[in-house]
Design an enzyme around this catalytic site. Structure first.
Site, short mmCIF file in Angstrom:
data_model
loop_
_atom_site.label_atom_id
_atom_site.label_comp_id
_atom_site.label_asym_id
_atom_site.label_seq_id
_atom_site.Cartn_x
_atom_site.Cartn_y
_atom_site.Cartn_z
N ASP A 14 -47.66 93.09 91.94
CA ASP A 14 -46.34 93.02 92.60
C ASP A 14 -45.19 93.72 91.87
OD1 ASP A 14 -47.91 91.42 94.22
OD2 ASP A 14 -46.97 89.55 93.60
N LYS A 76 -50.50 91.32 100.10
CA LYS A 76 -50.94 89.93 100.06
C LYS A 76 -49.78 89.01 100.44
CE LYS A 76 -50.10 89.20 95.10
NZ LYS A 76 -49.14 88.09 95.16
N CYS A 109 -46.91 84.66 90.43
CA CYS A 109 -48.13 85.36 90.86
C CYS A 109 -49.08 85.67 89.71
CB CYS A 109 -47.75 86.62 91.63
SG CYS A 109 -46.90 86.24 93.19
#
Length: 180
Positions: A14, A76, A109
């Site tokens: 990310d 995602k 994450c």
């Protein structure tokens, strides 16, 4: 335990346009992630990149995308990459025991992905100088939790030199400018 190129996969989590500016030390994180991606490519380590809800958080930053090469960028919605069926399938298909993680946000994450990989029996390494959160407190809490879970916290240079394994090779000479 050494990080071995033939057993590793690099996961970049990310590093997106709307996340990067809010992080602690974003320039350091991007620079070290670039070094990891270049080193992975040189040493034959496969890489996977993710984007959390790209419609809202934007695409992977251009500085990372430029050096990602053929590595897939997987969208995602789950915070843990391993909870996302597309990522989990792609990771398992690599058939690698070791996962080297970099990215954002460390305490969300990255930590959830690391925990998911540990649950599946993988050896997990989180690259502290290529991982970031919005606050230092969150970064520190993440690293403490990871260590308690058996995740090894490493630096970019530790990963690069362990992937290389020795000096004097063509790969060492190619990567030398990245570590000088």
């Amino acid at each position: 335990m050494l990080i071995r190129a033939e057993e590793s996969a690099l996961v970049v989590i990310d590093m997106q346009e709307r996340l990067v500016p809010a992080m602690q030390a974003p320039a350091r994180t991007i620079a070290n992630t670039r070094r990891l991606l270049q080193s992975a490519h040189c040493t034959g380590v496969p890489a996977l990149l993710t984007e959390q809800y790209p419609q809202g958080l934007g695409a992977t930053v251009p500085e990372i995308k430029k050096v990602a090469g053929p590595a897939p960028i997987l969208p995602k919605m789950h915070f843990s990459c391993m909870e996302d069926p597309g990522f989990a399938e792609a990771f398992r298909a690599l058939d690698r025991q070791q996962a080297v993680l970099a990215g954002m946000e460390a305490h969300i994450c990255v930590v959830q992905t690391a925990e998911g990989l540990v649950e599946e029996g993988h050896d997990v390494f989180v690259v502290s100088d290529a991982t970031a959160s919005r606050t230092l407190e969150s970064e520190h809490a993440c690293l403490e939790r990871l260590r308690a879970s058996g995740v090894t916290v490493v630096t970019t240079e530790m990963v690069i030199f362990e992937w290389l394994g020795r000096a004097g090779t063509a790969e060492f000479k190619e990567l030398l400018p990245l570590i000088k």
